[in-house]
Design a protein around this motif. Structure first.
Motif, PDB file in Angstrom:
ATOM      1  N   ALA A  74       1.141  14.681   2.935  1.00 35.90           N
ATOM      2  CA  ALA A  74       1.445  13.819   4.089  1.00 35.90           C
ATOM      3  C   ALA A  74       1.387  12.349   3.676  1.00 35.90           C
ATOM      4  O   ALA A  74       2.261  11.556   4.037  1.00 35.90           O
ATOM      5  CB  ALA A  74       0.472  14.104   5.237  1.00 35.90           C
ATOM      6  N   ALA A  75       0.362  11.994   2.900  1.00 41.83           N
ATOM      7  CA  ALA A  75       0.207  10.600   2.456  1.00 41.83           C
ATOM      8  C   ALA A  75       1.339  10.192   1.516  1.00 41.83           C
ATOM      9  O   ALA A  75       1.785   9.034   1.533  1.00 41.83           O
ATOM     10  CB  ALA A  75      -1.141  10.413   1.768  1.00 41.83           C
ATOM     11  N   GLU A  76       1.820  11.148   0.733  1.00 35.29           N
ATOM     12  CA  GLU A  76       2.867  10.890  -0.259  1.00 35.29           C
ATOM     13  C   GLU A  76       4.141  10.318   0.383  1.00 35.29           C
ATOM     14  O   GLU A  76       4.876   9.562  -0.255  1.00 35.29           O
ATOM     15  CB  GLU A  76       3.170  12.187  -1.011  1.00 35.29           C
ATOM     16  CG  GLU A  76       4.046  12.045  -2.236  1.00 35.29           C
ATOM     17  CD  GLU A  76       3.394  11.224  -3.350  1.00 35.29           C
ATOM     18  OE1 GLU A  76       4.130  10.538  -4.064  1.00 35.29           O
ATOM     19  OE2 GLU A  76       2.150  11.270  -3.473  1.00 35.29           O
ATOM     20  N   ARG A  77       4.407  10.666   1.644  1.00 38.15           N
ATOM     21  CA  ARG A  77       5.586  10.123   2.345  1.00 38.15           C
ATOM     22  C   ARG A  77       5.616   8.606   2.316  1.00 38.15           C
ATOM     23  O   ARG A  77       6.669   7.990   2.387  1.00 38.15           O
ATOM     24  CB  ARG A  77       5.586  10.576   3.808  1.00 38.15           C
ATOM     25  CG  ARG A  77       6.094  11.982   4.041  1.00 38.15           C
ATOM     26  CD  ARG A  77       6.194  12.272   5.530  1.00 38.15           C
ATOM     27  NE  ARG A  77       7.231  11.481   6.173  1.00 38.15           N
ATOM     28  CZ  ARG A  77       7.029  10.689   7.219  1.00 38.15           C
ATOM     29  NH1 ARG A  77       5.847  10.581   7.768  1.00 38.15           N
ATOM     30  NH2 ARG A  77       8.023  10.006   7.741  1.00 38.15           N
ATOM     31  N   PHE A  78       4.414   7.992   2.256  1.00 39.05           N
ATOM     32  CA  PHE A  78       4.333   6.532   2.300  1.00 39.05           C
ATOM     33  C   PHE A  78       4.116   5.922   0.923  1.00 39.05           C
ATOM     34  O   PHE A  78       3.863   4.722   0.806  1.00 39.05           O
ATOM     35  CB  PHE A  78       3.191   6.109   3.248  1.00 39.05           C
ATOM     36  CG  PHE A  78       3.528   6.347   4.699  1.00 39.05           C
ATOM     37  CD1 PHE A  78       4.115   5.349   5.461  1.00 39.05           C
ATOM     38  CD2 PHE A  78       3.255   7.576   5.285  1.00 39.05           C
ATOM     39  CE1 PHE A  78       4.430   5.573   6.790  1.00 39.05           C
ATOM     40  CE2 PHE A  78       3.565   7.812   6.620  1.00 39.05           C
ATOM     41  CZ  PHE A  78       4.163   6.808   7.368  1.00 39.05           C
ATOM     42  N   ALA A  79       4.222   6.732  -0.137  1.00 42.23           N
ATOM     43  CA  ALA A  79       3.900   6.260  -1.489  1.00 42.23           C
ATOM     44  C   ALA A  79       4.783   5.097  -1.917  1.00 42.23           C
ATOM     45  O   ALA A  79       4.346   4.218  -2.654  1.00 42.23           O
ATOM     46  CB  ALA A  79       4.008   7.410  -2.489  1.00 42.23           C
TER      47      ALA A  79
END
Ligand SMILES: [Zn+2]
Length: 105
Positions: A74-79
């Motif tokens: 989920a966090a990776e979407r904003f990487a």
């Protein structure tokens, strides 16, 4: 501690109990914790704010585990910045951003 390590620790600590409670009721607990965070944000106590952000993060994470979602994914979407315009800072038009589900920052 990485997001992945945090999720594994939460699963080890509460996974069995949260699985027995089930996804729907665990999600309701998460929402109640968000309400407590709303009250903490109006308080003067930094410790209280840290505690409520921590609780919300833990309940969000355990809800993700029950839903079969990895928080690191989920966090990776904003990487790379904004997932819509791929820019950091975001260059989406303000009105457009407020209509969708992206966080307002
Ligand atoms: Zn954007």
């Amino acid at each position: 501690m990485t997001i992945e390590q945090f999720q594994r620790t939460i699963e080890e600590t509460y996974g069995e109990r949260d699985a027995a409670r089930g996804l729907e009721r665990t999600f309701i607990w998460f929402v109640e914790e968000v309400g407590e965070l709303a009250r903490a944000l109006r308080s003067e106590s930094h410790e209280r704010k840290v505690e409520e952000f921590s609780d919300v993060l833990a309940w969000l994470t355990t809800t993700a585990s029950l839903a079969g979602v990895e928080m690191s994914e989920a966090a990776e979407r904003f990487a790379r910045g904004c997932p819509k315009c791929d820019r950091s800072p975001c260059e989406c038009r303000r009105e457009g951003r407020e209509k969708d589900s992206s966080p307002r920052r």
